[in-house]
Design a protein around this motif. Structure first.
Motif, short mmCIF file in Angstrom:
data_model
loop_
_atom_site.label_atom_id
_atom_site.label_comp_id
_atom_site.label_asym_id
_atom_site.label_seq_id
_atom_site.Cartn_x
_atom_site.Cartn_y
_atom_site.Cartn_z
N VAL B 129 0.82 -1.20 0.00
CA VAL B 129 0.00 0.00 0.00
C VAL B 129 0.86 1.27 0.00
O VAL B 129 0.86 2.04 -0.95
CB VAL B 129 -0.96 0.02 1.21
N CYS B 130 1.59 1.46 1.07
CA CYS B 130 2.26 2.74 1.30
C CYS B 130 3.31 3.15 0.26
O CYS B 130 3.35 4.31 -0.13
CB CYS B 130 2.84 2.77 2.70
N SER B 132 3.44 3.01 -2.76
CA SER B 132 2.94 3.56 -4.03
C SER B 132 2.78 5.07 -3.99
O SER B 132 2.76 5.71 -5.03
CB SER B 132 1.63 2.88 -4.45
N SER B 133 2.68 5.67 -2.80
CA SER B 133 2.50 7.12 -2.71
C SER B 133 3.82 7.90 -2.77
O SER B 133 3.80 9.10 -2.95
CB SER B 133 1.82 7.50 -1.39
N TYR B 134 4.94 7.20 -2.58
CA TYR B 134 6.21 7.91 -2.44
C TYR B 134 7.12 7.72 -3.65
O TYR B 134 7.68 6.65 -3.86
CB TYR B 134 6.92 7.48 -1.15
N LEU B 155 -6.00 -6.82 -8.17
CA LEU B 155 -7.34 -6.24 -7.96
C LEU B 155 -7.49 -5.73 -6.53
O LEU B 155 -8.19 -4.77 -6.26
CB LEU B 155 -8.44 -7.26 -8.26
N LYS B 156 -6.80 -6.42 -5.60
CA LYS B 156 -6.89 -6.01 -4.20
C LYS B 156 -6.02 -4.78 -3.91
O LYS B 156 -6.30 -4.03 -2.98
CB LYS B 156 -6.44 -7.15 -3.29
N PRO B 158 -4.93 -2.16 -6.29
CA PRO B 158 -4.85 -1.53 -7.62
C PRO B 158 -3.88 -0.35 -7.68
O PRO B 158 -3.23 -0.16 -8.71
CB PRO B 158 -6.29 -1.07 -7.89
N THR B 159 -3.75 0.40 -6.59
CA THR B 159 -2.88 1.57 -6.65
C THR B 159 -1.44 1.17 -6.96
O THR B 159 -0.78 1.79 -7.79
CB THR B 159 -2.93 2.35 -5.32
N ASN B 162 -1.29 -0.10 -10.54
CA ASN B 162 -1.56 0.97 -11.50
C ASN B 162 -0.39 1.95 -11.61
O ASN B 162 -0.18 2.56 -12.66
CB ASN B 162 -2.84 1.71 -11.15
N ASN B 190 -3.40 -6.73 -16.35
CA ASN B 190 -3.71 -5.88 -17.49
C ASN B 190 -4.99 -5.05 -17.31
O ASN B 190 -5.13 -3.99 -17.91
CB ASN B 190 -3.80 -6.74 -18.76
N GLU B 191 -5.91 -5.55 -16.47
CA GLU B 191 -7.13 -4.76 -16.18
C GLU B 191 -6.78 -3.51 -15.39
O GLU B 191 -7.45 -2.48 -15.48
CB GLU B 191 -8.12 -5.58 -15.32
N ILE B 192 -5.75 -3.63 -14.54
CA ILE B 192 -5.38 -2.53 -13.66
C ILE B 192 -4.37 -1.59 -14.32
O ILE B 192 -4.39 -0.39 -14.09
CB ILE B 192 -4.78 -3.09 -12.33
N ARG B 193 -3.50 -2.16 -15.14
CA ARG B 193 -2.48 -1.36 -15.80
C ARG B 193 -2.38 -1.82 -17.25
O ARG B 193 -1.45 -2.58 -17.61
CB ARG B 193 -1.15 -1.53 -15.06
N PRO B 194 -3.32 -1.39 -18.07
CA PRO B 194 -3.36 -1.86 -19.45
C PRO B 194 -2.04 -1.63 -20.18
O PRO B 194 -1.46 -0.56 -20.11
CB PRO B 194 -4.49 -1.03 -20.08
#
Ligand SMILES: Nc1nc2c(ncn2[C@@H]2O[C@H](COP(=O)(O)OP(=O)(O)O)[C@@H](O)[C@H]2O)c(=O)[nH]1
Ligand SMILES: [Mg+2]
Ligand SMILES: [Zn+2]
Lengths: 123, 224
Positions: B129-130, B132-134, B155-156, B158-159, B162, B190-194
């Motif tokens: 989780v974390c 991905s913001s930095y 899918l769980k 996505p951030t 993505n 691919n659904e999350i990051r085509p």
């Protein structure tokens, strides 16, 4: 969880910005938080309470506006709002990686309360 | 009393983003390709990275690694076995690396000079989780997923997927034993990051490493 670091950085920015208004009390802090920002709202609210306790920001309300994900579809030449589980144009169903909204993590504005005298001085 | 609204429109992670931009410029000027590896704990980041460092060194590339760890230096020691210079960043319980930690680790007098490198790998703290913001100033963010974690991980989280530039499926040698549904995993990513590049690898057998190294080489050449 990184909500504590996020709350701390909101406190820092708001404190800096509010310093321009001496004597003012911050009563509300408004955020724009994208659905893809990886921030859990309940957790951020909790951390906000903890981080502001005993500071001049204690009691200020944190208002979080969630921004849904918006993608652009080249085929339809249109933007559409989608969920976070599937990056497909909501009109035609094509996959698209062209993200237009949903990653925001920003302080939009603050609401402050100023003593009357302060506003007459500046007026 | 009068109330008023003051517009701020300021990114909450602005300081991190600004520092990351400075780092990115420095990396580009030095001609070093920087990658940030993110996944859950146990996915196989260290094993994959150790193999990558070894194979790149075998081809004459100048490589180094920074590794974020909550408390121990176990991963740094494993990576150093590849012969590459490795610097450990102990986050003391913080669940992600940030740009300031990278800047400090690379400050003058540090373990290596980025201008003498072709590749710098950053193993992030195991967390989906974390990190991905930095932004750490990297050119390529790599999200890793092992065959033992379940095909729905993207899918769980996505951030994380993505925001990645490449995805690596690890422990492919265990795929059959785990009844790993390869097609489903690829579809979910691919659904999350085509359109994202996906590498199917095993640090144990070396499967998929050639393709991965070729991708690195190409990205490095594009950097010039
Ligand atoms: N069979 C197999 N095991 C692996 C592979 N990569 C890592 N492992 C094992 O998975 C565990 C976690 O790996 P590690 O690299 O420490 O994961 P990290 O926490 O993401 O750095 C260790 O016991 C590794 O030996 C692989 O490709 N195949
Ligand atoms: Mg590790
Ligand atoms: Zn469309």
């Amino acid at each position: 969880m990184h909500e504590l670091s996020i709350a701390a950085s909101i406190v820092e920015t708001v404190t800096e910005s509010a310093a321009a208004y001496p004597g003012a009390q911050v009563i509300e802090v408004r955020l724009r938080v994208g659905a893809l920002s990886a921030v859990v709202e309940e957790s951020l609210q909790f951390c906000w309470g903890v981080s502001t306790e005993g500071t001049p920001l204690a009691g200020a309300k944190l208002v979080i506006r969630t921004m849904p994900v918006v993608v652009h579809c080249a085929g339809c030449n249109a933007d559409s709002e989608i969920g976070v589980q599937s990056f497909r144009c909501s009109k035609c169903g094509e996959l698209t990686a062209d993200l237009r909204q949903g990653q925001e993590l920003e302080i939009e504005s603050i609401e402050i309360e100023e003593p009357e005298s302060a506003s007459t001085v500046t007026a | 009393m009068t109330t008023r609204i003051v517009e701020l429109r300021r990114g909450i992670l602005k300081k991190n983003d600004e520092l990351a931009a400075v780092l990115r410029q420095r990396f580009e000027a030095a001609g070093v390709l920087v990658l940030n590896l993110v996944s859950s704990p146990g996915t196989g980041k260290t094993a994959f990275l150790e193999r990558t460092l070894r194979e790149l060194r075998g081809r004459g590339a100048r490589v180094a690694a920074l590794v974020g760890d909550l408390e121990t230096d176990n991963d740094a020691r494993r990576l150093a076995a590849s012969g590459a210079p490795v610097q450990q960043i102990n986050t003391h319980g913080i669940c992600h690396l940030d740009a300031e930690m990278i800047a400090k680790a690379l400050a003058d007098g540090g373990p290596f000079d980025v201008s003498g490198l072709d590749y710098l790998f950053i193993e992030n703290v195991g967390n989906l989780v974390c990190p991905s913001s930095y932004d750490l100033g990297e050119r390529i963010r790599v999200a890793l997923l092992s065959v033992t974690e379940g095909e729905d991980k993207p899918l769980k989280y996505p951030t994380l997927f993505n925001s990645a530039d490449a995805a690596v499926i690890t422990k492919m040698d265990l795929a059959a034993a785990c009844e790993f549904d390869r097609a489903l995993a690829l579809k979910n990513i691919n659904e999350i990051r085509p359109g994202i590049r996906v590498f199917e690898t095993s640090a144990k057998t070396g499967a998929g490493m050639a393709e991965w190294l070729e991708y690195l080489g190409e990205a490095r050449r594009k950097q010039g």
